[in-house]
Design a protein around this motif. Structure first.
Motif, PDB file in Angstrom:
ATOM      1  N   LYS A  44       0.831  -1.212   0.000  1.00 24.04           N
ATOM      2  CA  LYS A  44       0.000   0.000   0.000  1.00 24.04           C
ATOM      3  C   LYS A  44       0.862   1.258   0.000  1.00 24.04           C
ATOM      4  O   LYS A  44       0.524   2.251  -0.642  1.00 24.04           O
ATOM      5  CB  LYS A  44      -0.923  -0.004   1.218  1.00 24.04           C
ATOM      6  CG  LYS A  44      -2.009  -1.069   1.165  1.00 24.04           C
ATOM      7  CD  LYS A  44      -2.872  -1.041   2.419  1.00 24.04           C
ATOM      8  CE  LYS A  44      -3.942  -2.124   2.364  1.00 24.04           C
ATOM      9  NZ  LYS A  44      -4.774  -2.135   3.610  1.00 24.04           N
ATOM     10  N   GLU A  45       1.980   1.209   0.696  1.00 23.52           N
ATOM     11  CA  GLU A  45       2.861   2.373   0.770  1.00 23.52           C
ATOM     12  C   GLU A  45       3.508   2.684  -0.581  1.00 23.52           C
ATOM     13  O   GLU A  45       3.702   3.847  -0.925  1.00 23.52           O
ATOM     14  CB  GLU A  45       3.956   2.141   1.821  1.00 23.52           C
ATOM     15  CG  GLU A  45       3.434   2.111   3.242  1.00 23.52           C
ATOM     16  CD  GLU A  45       4.540   1.851   4.240  1.00 23.52           C
ATOM     17  OE1 GLU A  45       5.683   1.592   3.798  1.00 23.52           O
ATOM     18  OE2 GLU A  45       4.283   1.906   5.459  1.00 23.52           O
ATOM     19  N   VAL A  46       3.851   1.637  -1.338  1.00 24.95           N
ATOM     20  CA  VAL A  46       4.548   1.851  -2.616  1.00 24.95           C
ATOM     21  C   VAL A  46       3.607   1.756  -3.808  1.00 24.95           C
ATOM     22  O   VAL A  46       4.045   1.834  -4.958  1.00 24.95           O
ATOM     23  CB  VAL A  46       5.694   0.825  -2.783  1.00 24.95           C
ATOM     24  CG1 VAL A  46       6.731   1.025  -1.697  1.00 24.95           C
ATOM     25  CG2 VAL A  46       5.160  -0.616  -2.755  1.00 24.95           C
ATOM     26  N   HIS A  47       2.304   1.570  -3.529  1.00 23.50           N
ATOM     27  CA  HIS A  47       1.293   1.539  -4.591  1.00 23.50           C
ATOM     28  C   HIS A  47       1.551   0.425  -5.601  1.00 23.50           C
ATOM     29  O   HIS A  47       1.456   0.618  -6.814  1.00 23.50           O
ATOM     30  CB  HIS A  47       1.231   2.888  -5.310  1.00 23.50           C
ATOM     31  CG  HIS A  47       1.035   4.051  -4.391  1.00 23.50           C
ATOM     32  ND1 HIS A  47      -0.126   4.262  -3.689  1.00 23.50           N
ATOM     33  CD2 HIS A  47       1.885   5.060  -4.040  1.00 23.50           C
ATOM     34  CE1 HIS A  47      -0.008   5.359  -2.959  1.00 23.50           C
ATOM     35  NE2 HIS A  47       1.207   5.851  -3.144  1.00 23.50           N
ATOM     36  N   CYS A  48       1.896  -0.740  -5.101  1.00 19.60           N
ATOM     37  CA  CYS A  48       2.056  -1.938  -5.931  1.00 19.60           C
ATOM     38  C   CYS A  48       1.154  -3.027  -5.373  1.00 19.60           C
ATOM     39  O   CYS A  48       0.660  -2.933  -4.245  1.00 19.60           O
ATOM     40  CB  CYS A  48       3.510  -2.424  -5.927  1.00 19.60           C
ATOM     41  SG  CYS A  48       4.670  -1.371  -6.816  1.00 19.60           S
ATOM     42  N   THR A  49       0.967  -4.078  -6.148  1.00 21.14           N
ATOM     43  CA  THR A  49       0.201  -5.207  -5.642  1.00 21.14           C
ATOM     44  C   THR A  49       1.043  -5.979  -4.629  1.00 21.14           C
ATOM     45  O   THR A  49       2.281  -5.984  -4.690  1.00 21.14           O
ATOM     46  CB  THR A  49      -0.220  -6.151  -6.771  1.00 21.14           C
ATOM     47  OG1 THR A  49       0.961  -6.713  -7.385  1.00 21.14           O
ATOM     48  CG2 THR A  49      -1.032  -5.402  -7.830  1.00 21.14           C
ATOM     49  N   GLU A  50       0.373  -6.645  -3.703  1.00 19.09           N
ATOM     50  CA  GLU A  50       1.088  -7.430  -2.696  1.00 19.09           C
ATOM     51  C   GLU A  50       1.900  -8.538  -3.355  1.00 19.09           C
ATOM     52  O   GLU A  50       3.034  -8.832  -2.929  1.00 19.09           O
ATOM     53  CB  GLU A  50       0.098  -8.015  -1.693  1.00 19.09           C
ATOM     54  CG  GLU A  50       0.759  -8.833  -0.597  1.00 19.09           C
ATOM     55  CD  GLU A  50      -0.237  -9.387   0.410  1.00 19.09           C
ATOM     56  OE1 GLU A  50       0.161 -10.276   1.191  1.00 19.09           O
ATOM     57  OE2 GLU A  50      -1.408  -8.950   0.388  1.00 19.09           O
ATOM     58  N   ARG A  51       1.344  -9.143  -4.409  1.00 19.80           N
ATOM     59  CA  ARG A  51       2.067 -10.224  -5.100  1.00 19.80           C
ATOM     60  C   ARG A  51       3.383  -9.720  -5.673  1.00 19.80           C
ATOM     61  O   ARG A  51       4.414 -10.394  -5.588  1.00 19.80           O
ATOM     62  CB  ARG A  51       1.189 -10.797  -6.208  1.00 19.80           C
ATOM     63  CG  ARG A  51       1.825 -11.975  -6.949  1.00 19.80           C
ATOM     64  CD  ARG A  51       0.854 -12.583  -7.933  1.00 19.80           C
ATOM     65  NE  ARG A  51       0.455 -11.629  -8.952  1.00 19.80           N
ATOM     66  CZ  ARG A  51      -0.418 -11.889  -9.916  1.00 19.80           C
ATOM     67  NH1 ARG A  51      -0.999 -13.071  -9.970  1.00 19.80           N
ATOM     68  NH2 ARG A  51      -0.721 -10.981 -10.814  1.00 19.80           N
TER      69      ARG A  51
END
Length: 467
Positions: A44-51
């Motif tokens: 969430k902090e880096v605006h990427c998917t968890e995968r």
């Protein structure tokens, strides 16, 4: 050990083995791990998917495991690195982390590790090393946001073209919203250690070539007060020499703003033809640097290079395909079984799908099936102006061709177009090629013949305009 010491140590170890620094996402993983955060929180902090964060972390732990000769994982990173720090004199891994914009980079202190073989040229020796010179100028670049990777990973292909094939002129094309700027922006952290200077400039205001050259030369030569010659040929010579002396990366965004509307794709606006000279020089003359162009359509000069010129690369983006489901999932849409139809309808275009997802949420409570039940589907107030901008750039023969194709319910044979088109055969061929270069025409193979079709949403817009 604090988090900055951990970052310096991890960066030094990875650099000593691979010749690459930790990029922004890897640093975020290390920092988040130190702080005891879950991968979902880091994502969430880096605006990427968890995968994606998990994949990056897994590769980083594997690299550190190979370096330290013991298993490194999220749960033991801190204790393992502290143990290594105690048992080794790590002064030689002392680096200063600097921040500029949204991207971190490292600069070496007086005791750097040995430079890897075949590393890119470093800064010229006549520079004043007592004062840190800026390496990055990304004032015109977009922020790093969530990145949806395309099928066959064009990001990896671009990195390979620059790092291994020594591509000196790279053009990324595609309609608005396909992710050209996002891919170029996410490419920079992957390759930044290979360059001495990186500068990103947008041509959205259509600056004359003299303005662009002066801006580039001042930054790349590190001489903001340079006595700038009035002759463009001299300016180009200075730029070329600068690109030979230093390994530089130049990104020129919004290149379509110096190209003409109302003509076939790739023609320059009056007064901007000299940009073509710049592009041809950087594609033909040997140098140590790379120029990336982001544009809705390729400049005509790019198309004159032969296919065997590996120094010149052209990448056309179309759509995300199945990867676009990440967008729909993030937007909370329902009826997942009908997502492929929605993705096909909007060509997998990331921006277009975000806009239509907003409409579906606002009007239909996120129900994709209810939205698709309206035939033909309508374009949102946000998407219509985007399609209008593309349509207004077309020449008259292109508009005629795209209208003919849009009026057909099935993909069209070239012979059908020739029979119905009022222009000459040669003009029609050029129009078809131009539409394809703009990403507004799809070419398919059907029963050993080539057929053409217009993407559904664009097709609906063209029919609406023709009414």
């Amino acid at each position: 050990m604090d988090v900055q010491e951990l970052l310096r140590l991890a960066d030094g170890l990875v650099f000593a083995k691979t010749g690459k620094r930790l990029d922004d996402l890897q640093q975020a993983v290390v920092r988040g791990t130190w702080q005891g955060k879950r991968y979902s929180e880091i994502s969430k902090e880096v605006h990427c998917t968890e995968r994606h964060v998990r994949n990056i972390a897994s590769k980083l732990w594997q690299t550190l495991s190979e370096i330290l000769d013991e298993d490194v994982m999220k749960s033991n990173l801190r204790s393992t690195m502290e143990r290594y720090q105690v048992s080794h004199n790590s002064n030689f891994l002392n680096y200063n982390f600097l921040e500029q914009g949204n991207i971190n980079f490292c600069t070496e202190t007086p005791h750097p590790p040995t430079t890897p073989q075949n590393s890119p040229p470093t800064q010229t020796s006549n520079e004043d090393n007592t004062q840190q010179k800026p390496r990055l100028d990304l004032r015109d670049a977009p922020e790093l946001k969530t990145f949806y990777n395309y099928p066959n990973s064009p990001l990896t292909a671009l990195e390979n073209s620059i790092a291994r094939q020594n591509c000196s002129l790279l053009t990324i094309t595609g309609m608005a919203g396909t992710g050209k700027s996002a891919i170029a922006r996410h490419l920079i952290p992957q390759i930044q250690t290979q360059f001495d200077r990186i500068i990103w400039r947008s041509l959205r205001t259509s600056p004359p070539l003299e303005t662009t050259l002066k801006n580039l030369i001042q930054f790349l030569s590190n001489q903001p007060e340079i006595n700038f010659p009035a002759n463009i040929d001299t300016q180009l010579s200075i730029l070329i020499e600068t690109l030979r002396e230093n390994r530089c990366l130049i990104v020129l965004d919004d290149v379509q703003q110096i190209l003409s509307s109302g003509q076939l794709a790739g023609n320059y606006k009056p007064g901007y033809e000299n940009y073509g000279t710049l592009f041809k020089l950087l594609g033909e003359i040997p140098h140590n640097s790379c120029l990336i162009l982001n544009s809705w359509e390729p400049p005509s000069d790019i198309l004159t290079f032969t296919d065997d010129n590996s120094a010149v690369c052209l990448l056309q983006l179309t759509g995300l395909g199945e990867a676009a489901t990440e967008i729909l999932r993030e937007k909370g849409l329902l009826d997942e079984e009908q997502w492929p139809e929605l993705i096909e309808l909007y060509q997998g275009n990331p921006l277009w799908l975000k806009l239509v997802a907003q409409t579906i949420n606002n009007l239909f409570g996120g129900r994709v099936s209810q939205y698709l039940s309206y035939q033909p589907v309508f374009s949102s107030d946000e998407l219509t102006p985007i399609l209008q901008q593309h349509y207004q750039r077309l020449s008259e023969i292109e508009k005629q061709a795209i209208c003919l194709i849009s009026n057909e319910s099935e993909p069209v044979l070239l012979t059908q177009l020739m029979a119905n088109c009022q222009g000459s055969q040669g003009e029609l061929f050029k129009a078809i090629q131009s539409l394809a270069r703009r990403g507004m025409l799809e070419k398919l193979s059907y029963e050993a013949e080539t057929v053409f079709r217009i993407p559904p949403v664009l097709k609906q817009y063209v029919k609406m305009v023709a009414e």
